[in-house]
Design a protein around this motif. Structure first.
Motif, PDB file in Angstrom:
ATOM      1  N   VAL A 177      -3.005  89.866-108.175  1.00 41.27           N
ATOM      2  CA  VAL A 177      -2.087  88.968-107.461  1.00 41.27           C
ATOM      3  C   VAL A 177      -0.887  88.551-108.335  1.00 41.27           C
ATOM      4  O   VAL A 177      -1.042  88.128-109.480  1.00 41.27           O
ATOM      5  CB  VAL A 177      -2.872  87.762-106.882  1.00 41.27           C
ATOM      6  CG1 VAL A 177      -3.477  86.884-107.962  1.00 41.27           C
ATOM      7  CG2 VAL A 177      -2.018  86.957-105.928  1.00 41.27           C
ATOM      8  N   HIS A 178       0.312  88.719-107.773  1.00 38.52           N
ATOM      9  CA  HIS A 178       1.582  88.423-108.446  1.00 38.52           C
ATOM     10  C   HIS A 178       2.648  88.214-107.380  1.00 38.52           C
ATOM     11  O   HIS A 178       2.409  88.481-106.199  1.00 38.52           O
ATOM     12  CB  HIS A 178       1.993  89.597-109.342  1.00 38.52           C
ATOM     13  CG  HIS A 178       2.370  90.831-108.565  1.00 38.52           C
ATOM     14  ND1 HIS A 178       1.430  91.685-108.019  1.00 38.52           N
ATOM     15  CD2 HIS A 178       3.582  91.340-108.182  1.00 38.52           C
ATOM     16  CE1 HIS A 178       2.041  92.660-107.363  1.00 38.52           C
ATOM     17  NE2 HIS A 178       3.355  92.477-107.435  1.00 38.52           N
ATOM     18  N   TYR A 179       3.822  87.756-107.809  1.00 39.88           N
ATOM     19  CA  TYR A 179       4.951  87.747-106.879  1.00 39.88           C
ATOM     20  C   TYR A 179       6.115  88.490-107.503  1.00 39.88           C
ATOM     21  O   TYR A 179       6.164  88.679-108.723  1.00 39.88           O
ATOM     22  CB  TYR A 179       5.361  86.307-106.495  1.00 39.88           C
ATOM     23  CG  TYR A 179       5.907  85.455-107.624  1.00 39.88           C
ATOM     24  CD1 TYR A 179       5.064  84.608-108.347  1.00 39.88           C
ATOM     25  CD2 TYR A 179       7.258  85.484-107.971  1.00 39.88           C
ATOM     26  CE1 TYR A 179       5.549  83.828-109.387  1.00 39.88           C
ATOM     27  CE2 TYR A 179       7.753  84.708-109.002  1.00 39.88           C
ATOM     28  CZ  TYR A 179       6.896  83.877-109.711  1.00 39.88           C
ATOM     29  OH  TYR A 179       7.389  83.112-110.748  1.00 39.88           O
ATOM     30  N   ASP A 180       7.036  88.955-106.652  1.00 39.35           N
ATOM     31  CA  ASP A 180       8.241  89.631-107.125  1.00 39.35           C
ATOM     32  C   ASP A 180       9.453  88.804-106.729  1.00 39.35           C
ATOM     33  O   ASP A 180       9.382  87.998-105.799  1.00 39.35           O
ATOM     34  CB  ASP A 180       8.340  91.038-106.511  1.00 39.35           C
ATOM     35  CG  ASP A 180       7.148  91.905-106.916  1.00 39.35           C
ATOM     36  OD1 ASP A 180       6.897  92.035-108.123  1.00 39.35           O
ATOM     37  OD2 ASP A 180       6.446  92.421-106.015  1.00 39.35           O
ATOM     38  N   GLU A 181      10.554  89.041-107.438  1.00 31.95           N
ATOM     39  CA  GLU A 181      11.781  88.287-107.149  1.00 31.95           C
ATOM     40  C   GLU A 181      12.713  89.087-106.249  1.00 31.95           C
ATOM     41  O   GLU A 181      13.926  88.984-106.364  1.00 31.95           O
ATOM     42  CB  GLU A 181      12.483  87.931-108.461  1.00 31.95           C
ATOM     43  CG  GLU A 181      11.688  86.970-109.305  1.00 31.95           C
ATOM     44  CD  GLU A 181      12.414  86.639-110.601  1.00 31.95           C
ATOM     45  OE1 GLU A 181      13.118  85.625-110.623  1.00 31.95           O
ATOM     46  OE2 GLU A 181      12.283  87.414-111.553  1.00 31.95           O
ATOM     47  N   TRP A 257       3.067  85.712-102.989  1.00 32.36           N
ATOM     48  CA  TRP A 257       2.048  86.311-103.842  1.00 32.36           C
ATOM     49  C   TRP A 257       1.387  87.465-103.099  1.00 32.36           C
ATOM     50  O   TRP A 257       1.145  87.357-101.892  1.00 32.36           O
ATOM     51  CB  TRP A 257       0.975  85.271-104.160  1.00 32.36           C
ATOM     52  CG  TRP A 257       1.472  84.119-104.964  1.00 32.36           C
ATOM     53  CD1 TRP A 257       1.998  82.957-104.490  1.00 32.36           C
ATOM     54  CD2 TRP A 257       1.484  84.017-106.382  1.00 32.36           C
ATOM     55  NE1 TRP A 257       2.335  82.142-105.529  1.00 32.36           N
ATOM     56  CE2 TRP A 257       2.029  82.765-106.705  1.00 32.36           C
ATOM     57  CE3 TRP A 257       1.077  84.882-107.422  1.00 32.36           C
ATOM     58  CZ2 TRP A 257       2.178  82.336-108.020  1.00 32.36           C
ATOM     59  CZ3 TRP A 257       1.216  84.452-108.725  1.00 32.36           C
ATOM     60  CH2 TRP A 257       1.764  83.193-109.019  1.00 32.36           C
ATOM     61  N   HIS A 258       1.091  88.551-103.826  1.00 34.41           N
ATOM     62  CA  HIS A 258       0.355  89.636-103.172  1.00 34.41           C
ATOM     63  C   HIS A 258      -0.563  90.350-104.148  1.00 34.41           C
ATOM     64  O   HIS A 258      -0.242  90.510-105.314  1.00 34.41           O
ATOM     65  CB  HIS A 258       1.288  90.632-102.479  1.00 34.41           C
ATOM     66  CG  HIS A 258       2.444  91.096-103.315  1.00 34.41           C
ATOM     67  ND1 HIS A 258       3.529  90.297-103.605  1.00 34.41           N
ATOM     68  CD2 HIS A 258       2.692  92.290-103.903  1.00 34.41           C
ATOM     69  CE1 HIS A 258       4.399  90.971-104.337  1.00 34.41           C
ATOM     70  NE2 HIS A 258       3.909  92.182-104.555  1.00 34.41           N
ATOM     71  N   GLN A 259      -1.732  90.730-103.608  1.00 36.80           N
ATOM     72  CA  GLN A 259      -2.683  91.588-104.321  1.00 36.80           C
ATOM     73  C   GLN A 259      -2.846  92.826-103.450  1.00 36.80           C
ATOM     74  O   GLN A 259      -2.977  92.715-102.231  1.00 36.80           O
ATOM     75  CB  GLN A 259      -4.011  90.851-104.487  1.00 36.80           C
ATOM     76  CG  GLN A 259      -5.150  91.729-104.921  1.00 36.80           C
ATOM     77  CD  GLN A 259      -6.176  90.967-105.761  1.00 36.80           C
ATOM     78  OE1 GLN A 259      -5.833  90.328-106.740  1.00 36.80           O
ATOM     79  NE2 GLN A 259      -7.430  91.050-105.376  1.00 36.80           N
ATOM     80  N   PHE A 274      10.798  99.493-100.640  1.00 31.90           N
ATOM     81  CA  PHE A 274      12.255  99.304-100.595  1.00 31.90           C
ATOM     82  C   PHE A 274      12.502  97.883-101.076  1.00 31.90           C
ATOM     83  O   PHE A 274      12.197  96.928-100.371  1.00 31.90           O
ATOM     84  CB  PHE A 274      12.777  99.466 -99.151  1.00 31.90           C
ATOM     85  CG  PHE A 274      12.626 100.853 -98.580  1.00 31.90           C
ATOM     86  CD1 PHE A 274      11.376 101.388 -98.295  1.00 31.90           C
ATOM     87  CD2 PHE A 274      13.751 101.625 -98.298  1.00 31.90           C
ATOM     88  CE1 PHE A 274      11.234 102.658 -97.756  1.00 31.90           C
ATOM     89  CE2 PHE A 274      13.622 102.897 -97.755  1.00 31.90           C
ATOM     90  CZ  PHE A 274      12.363 103.417 -97.489  1.00 31.90           C
ATOM     91  N   TRP A 275      13.006  97.777-102.304  1.00 35.22           N
ATOM     92  CA  TRP A 275      13.230  96.467-102.891  1.00 35.22           C
ATOM     93  C   TRP A 275      14.695  96.059-102.740  1.00 35.22           C
ATOM     94  O   TRP A 275      15.591  96.797-103.165  1.00 35.22           O
ATOM     95  CB  TRP A 275      12.868  96.466-104.378  1.00 35.22           C
ATOM     96  CG  TRP A 275      11.509  95.929-104.701  1.00 35.22           C
ATOM     97  CD1 TRP A 275      10.866  94.880-104.113  1.00 35.22           C
ATOM     98  CD2 TRP A 275      10.623  96.393-105.733  1.00 35.22           C
ATOM     99  NE1 TRP A 275       9.638  94.668-104.707  1.00 35.22           N
ATOM    100  CE2 TRP A 275       9.469  95.571-105.700  1.00 35.22           C
ATOM    101  CE3 TRP A 275      10.698  97.419-106.684  1.00 35.22           C
ATOM    102  CZ2 TRP A 275       8.398  95.749-106.583  1.00 35.22           C
ATOM    103  CZ3 TRP A 275       9.642  97.595-107.547  1.00 35.22           C
ATOM    104  CH2 TRP A 275       8.501  96.765-107.492  1.00 35.22           C
ATOM    105  N   TYR A 276      14.915  94.878-102.166  1.00 38.32           N
ATOM    106  CA  TYR A 276      16.274  94.357-101.986  1.00 38.32           C
ATOM    107  C   TYR A 276      16.446  93.080-102.792  1.00 38.32           C
ATOM    108  O   TYR A 276      15.554  92.218-102.809  1.00 38.32           O
ATOM    109  CB  TYR A 276      16.541  94.057-100.506  1.00 38.32           C
ATOM    110  CG  TYR A 276      16.716  95.306 -99.682  1.00 38.32           C
ATOM    111  CD1 TYR A 276      17.974  95.896 -99.530  1.00 38.32           C
ATOM    112  CD2 TYR A 276      15.622  95.920 -99.074  1.00 38.32           C
ATOM    113  CE1 TYR A 276      18.139  97.055 -98.786  1.00 38.32           C
ATOM    114  CE2 TYR A 276      15.781  97.088 -98.325  1.00 38.32           C
ATOM    115  CZ  TYR A 276      17.042  97.646 -98.191  1.00 38.32           C
ATOM    116  OH  TYR A 276      17.191  98.800 -97.462  1.00 38.32           O
TER     117      TYR A 276
HETATM  118 ZN    ZN Z   1       4.615  93.415-106.102  1.00 33.02          ZN
END
Ligand code: ZN
Ligand code: OGA
Length: 327
Positions: A177-181, A257-259, A274-276
């Motif tokens: 589990v983590h988050y991205d910006e 947050w996602h795992q 697809f990261w924006y």
């Molecule tokens: Zn991620």
């Protein structure tokens, strides 16, 4: 009925994290866009976002992806916990939980194919698609449903596309589990993935590492075996759960947050995201949203580190500032 995330504590006392189902809508249903507009997760079907790549498997990619180098992580367990190389230099006594190497795709395929079933070591390829890929892959990439994602980008004021990460893994691999910006439209191509998501307002229940730590943006809590003495708030966690299969897309809003767990329905698990970048359309309104609080917390931590210029000085400084004064 709500799903549950079963955990096991040190003394084997189980507790469950209540999980609601992530809604699933066809792209033709206006409720899909409504959720994206309100920055809530949703699984979207019928987007044809990566239909042009539906024939990707290990053999096809190995023939057509070219001879560029791909980053492959190795882990001694099923978990692949991300860490920043750059930040690990500043922390004494940091032991990376995975190792990484660069190799041609063909070599990765050989590793997977010769992998003994009994081995606990696992591998996970994670590489941004770049212009080293062969012409067939370029054509399939060009034929992604770009009008769908650029439409979302425009209507939600997202920033530019930063990258498309290609993820090729083995059944059972877990990204903890983590988050991205960044805003993430995550497209599944082969096999299924189970995602557990938590709202950014669960920050205090997930105990993220300090921003200067190599595991920045990751939770310190091992959800398989949480240490309730160190992290008592995990018992308050509540989240969302969903499975994305081939042809489906999940919107993972920034700071959620996602795992992610690769399921065992396929020998190989393939996704492209697809990261924006975040848009700069944030109106400051009070009370602040959980997203804005996470962002402010990050900025303040960075400022303190910059002012002190020593990661080891941050915790004592923050204690001095708060303990007995704001507590
Ligand atoms: Zn991620
Ligand atoms: C992501 C992510 C992990 C995975 O796309 O942000 O965390 O294992 N993916 O798919």
């Amino acid at each position: 009925m709500a799903e549950c995330f079963q955990t096991e504590t040190e003394n084997k006392k189980r507790f469950t994290i209540p999980l609601k189902q992530i809604p699933r809508f066809s792209v033709n249903d206006s409720q899909a866009n409504a959720l994206i507009n309100s920055r809530e997760p949703v699984i979207i079907t019928d987007t044809h976002l990566v239909s042009s790549a539906c024939n990707w498997d290990l053999d096809y990619l190995s023939r057509h992806i070219g001879d560029g180098l791909f980053t492959v992580y190795r882990s001694k367990s099923h978990k692949f916990k991300y860490y920043s190389d750059k930040k690990s230099l500043a922390i004494k006594e940091f032991t990376p939980p995975t190792s990484q190497e660069e190799m041609p795709f063909q070599e990765f395929v050989n590793l997977i194919k010769s992998h003994p079933k009994s081995s606990s070591e696992r591998i996970y390829l994670q590489q941004a698609l770049n212009n080293s890929v062969g012409p067939k892959i370029v054509e399939q990439f060009v034929n992604f449903n770009w009008s769908y994602v650029t439409g979302l980008q425009r209507s939600n004021n997202w920033g530019p596309l930063t990258s498309n990460l290609l993820l090729v893994g083995m059944p059972g691999n877990v990204t903890p589990v983590h988050y991205d910006e960044q805003e993430n439209m995550f497209a599944q191509i082969r096999g299924s993935k189970r995602l557990v998501l938590f709202n950014p307002d669960q920050f205090e229940n997930l105990y993220p590492y300090p921003v200067h730590h190599p595991h920045d943006r990751q939770s310190q809590v091992d959800l398989d075996n949480p240490d309730l003495n160190r992290f008592p708030n995990v018992t308050r966690l509540c989240g969302y759960e969903g499975v994305v299969g081939p042809g489906e897309v999940i919107y993972i809003p920034m700071y959620w947050w996602h795992q992610v767990e690769s399921m065992t329905d396929s020998e190989e698990n393939i996704s492209v995201n697809f990261w924006y970048m975040a848009g700069n359309n944030e109106k400051i309104e009070y009370p602040l949203s959980a997203q804005q609080k996470v962002s402010m917390t990050r900025n303040i931590e960075k400022m303190i580190l910059q002012a002190l210029n020593d990661a080891d000085e941050v915790a004592p400084f923050m204690r001095m500032m708060v303990l007995g004064r704001y507590t």
